[in-house]
Design a protein around this motif. Structure first.
Motif, mmCIF file in Angstrom:
data_model
loop_
_atom_site.group_PDB
_atom_site.id
_atom_site.type_symbol
_atom_site.label_atom_id
_atom_site.label_comp_id
_atom_site.label_asym_id
_atom_site.label_seq_id
_atom_site.Cartn_x
_atom_site.Cartn_y
_atom_site.Cartn_z
ATOM 1 N N GLY A 121 114.232 129.239 34.987
ATOM 2 C CA GLY A 121 114.683 127.846 34.910
ATOM 3 C C GLY A 121 114.686 127.314 33.486
ATOM 4 O O GLY A 121 115.641 126.648 33.062
ATOM 5 N N ASN A 122 113.616 127.607 32.724
ATOM 6 C CA ASN A 122 113.557 127.148 31.334
ATOM 7 C C ASN A 122 114.647 127.786 30.482
ATOM 8 O O ASN A 122 115.263 127.136 29.637
ATOM 9 C CB ASN A 122 112.182 127.440 30.735
ATOM 10 C CG ASN A 122 111.140 126.425 31.140
ATOM 11 O OD1 ASN A 122 111.464 125.329 31.593
ATOM 12 N ND2 ASN A 122 109.878 126.786 30.989
ATOM 13 N N VAL A 123 114.896 129.088 30.693
ATOM 14 C CA VAL A 123 115.931 129.781 29.926
ATOM 15 C C VAL A 123 117.309 129.212 30.257
ATOM 16 O O VAL A 123 118.110 128.907 29.356
ATOM 17 C CB VAL A 123 115.885 131.300 30.194
ATOM 18 C CG1 VAL A 123 117.080 132.002 29.559
ATOM 19 C CG2 VAL A 123 114.583 131.896 29.674
ATOM 20 N N ALA A 156 118.115 127.363 22.924
ATOM 21 C CA ALA A 156 117.432 127.831 24.135
ATOM 22 C C ALA A 156 116.035 128.358 23.803
ATOM 23 O O ALA A 156 115.063 128.084 24.534
ATOM 24 C CB ALA A 156 118.263 128.917 24.820
ATOM 25 N N LEU A 157 115.912 129.078 22.704
ATOM 26 C CA LEU A 157 114.603 129.596 22.289
ATOM 27 C C LEU A 157 113.638 128.450 21.994
ATOM 28 O O LEU A 157 112.483 128.457 22.438
ATOM 29 C CB LEU A 157 114.764 130.495 21.064
ATOM 30 C CG LEU A 157 113.464 131.008 20.441
ATOM 31 C CD1 LEU A 157 112.725 131.915 21.415
ATOM 32 C CD2 LEU A 157 113.749 131.731 19.133
ATOM 33 N N VAL A 158 114.110 127.448 21.243
ATOM 34 C CA VAL A 158 113.258 126.291 20.931
ATOM 35 C C VAL A 158 112.854 125.575 22.217
ATOM 36 O O VAL A 158 111.700 125.160 22.383
ATOM 37 C CB VAL A 158 113.987 125.338 19.955
ATOM 38 C CG1 VAL A 158 113.223 124.025 19.806
ATOM 39 C CG2 VAL A 158 114.177 126.004 18.598
ATOM 40 N N LEU A 185 110.147 127.537 23.925
ATOM 41 C CA LEU A 185 108.899 127.408 23.178
ATOM 42 C C LEU A 185 108.266 126.032 23.383
ATOM 43 O O LEU A 185 107.040 125.909 23.465
ATOM 44 C CB LEU A 185 109.139 127.664 21.688
ATOM 45 C CG LEU A 185 109.472 129.101 21.307
ATOM 46 C CD1 LEU A 185 109.852 129.195 19.841
ATOM 47 C CD2 LEU A 185 108.312 130.028 21.623
ATOM 48 N N LEU A 186 109.094 124.996 23.467
ATOM 49 C CA LEU A 186 108.559 123.654 23.697
ATOM 50 C C LEU A 186 107.891 123.546 25.065
ATOM 51 O O LEU A 186 106.883 122.850 25.224
ATOM 52 C CB LEU A 186 109.674 122.612 23.569
ATOM 53 C CG LEU A 186 110.148 122.305 22.149
ATOM 54 C CD1 LEU A 186 111.366 121.392 22.180
ATOM 55 C CD2 LEU A 186 109.037 121.662 21.330
ATOM 56 N N TRP A 187 108.450 124.212 26.068
ATOM 57 C CA TRP A 187 107.853 124.179 27.408
ATOM 58 C C TRP A 187 106.667 125.124 27.536
ATOM 59 O O TRP A 187 105.909 125.055 28.495
ATOM 60 C CB TRP A 187 108.914 124.497 28.469
ATOM 61 C CG TRP A 187 109.753 123.293 28.765
ATOM 62 C CD1 TRP A 187 110.998 123.036 28.286
ATOM 63 C CD2 TRP A 187 109.405 122.181 29.592
ATOM 64 N NE1 TRP A 187 111.448 121.834 28.754
ATOM 65 C CE2 TRP A 187 110.489 121.278 29.566
ATOM 66 C CE3 TRP A 187 108.277 121.846 30.344
ATOM 67 C CZ2 TRP A 187 110.491 120.079 30.256
ATOM 68 C CZ3 TRP A 187 108.276 120.651 31.037
ATOM 69 C CH2 TRP A 187 109.373 119.782 30.998
#
Length: 197
Positions: free
Chosen positions: A38-40, A25-27, A30-32
């Motif tokens: 939503g990203n999390v 999830a962290l990667v 970071l990629l986004w």
């Protein structure tokens, strides 16, 4: 005997792997390059799916964190980083041909994949040295070292890798592993490569 036990093929972990899920999830976040709900959530869903489809192998770890040796390891790494950067800059900028380099074989004294990975990471991050191969089953690192053209330089480079291993094990190992790391090591050969400008 303990080394042979550690070097057996590792079983795949089953079930819930929360640390791996959080790492994925962290990667993902970071990629986004944007922290949003939503990203999390998408990163956590992706982490669950990935860890269920491709479970990580179990890592045998019986050590514990030692704060002072860990600080010493970080300080030592920063010192190596500065010194190695200066040495590499001098080699590149000075006139004349590049000094010969070597690929050295360094058998580590612990049989843990965790320590092998940590040592390879620390050594590989230092300018002038690159880990070109890590043999998990044998517990051996092959390191390309810039400017190690003679036997003395190769031995110093080998001892430097072993001292990194000692520092890593002192920082995160248990008493038996620390004692095993304090012992000697067997010498292996090195392949020399010439450098030209």
């Amino acid at each position: 005997m303990a080394r042979a036990r550690l070097l057996r093929p590792l079983a795949r972990r089953g079930g819930w792997q929360p640390r791996a899920v959080l790492l994925v999830a962290l990667v993902w976040v970071l990629l986004w390059d944007r922290l949003s709900l939503g990203n999390v959530v998408n990163g956590l869903i992706l982490g669950v799916v990935i860890t269920r489809l491709f479970p990580l192998p179990a890592i045998g770890y019986r050590g514990r964190l030692h704060p002072l040796p860990l600080l010493a390891l970080v300080g030592r790494f920063l010192l190596y980083l500065v010194r190695s950067s200066v040495e590499v800059a001098w080699v590149v900028l000075r006139p004349g041909p590049l000094p010969p380099s070597s690929v050295i074989e360094v058998p580590l004294r612990t049989g843990s994949e965790l320590y092998l990975t940590l040592v390879a990471t620390v050594v590989g991050l230092e300018p002038g040295s690159t880990v070109i191969e890590a043999r998990r089953t044998a517990g051996v690192l092959f390191v390309h070292v810039l400017g190690a053209g003679d036997d003395d330089a190769r031995e110093r480079a080998r001892e430097k890798v072993l001292s990194v291993e000692r520092s890593v094990v002192r920082a995160v190992g248990n008493e038996q592993e620390i004692a095993a790391c304090a012992g000697g090591h067997d010498d292996r050969g090195a392949m020399t490569t010439g450098g030209t400008r």
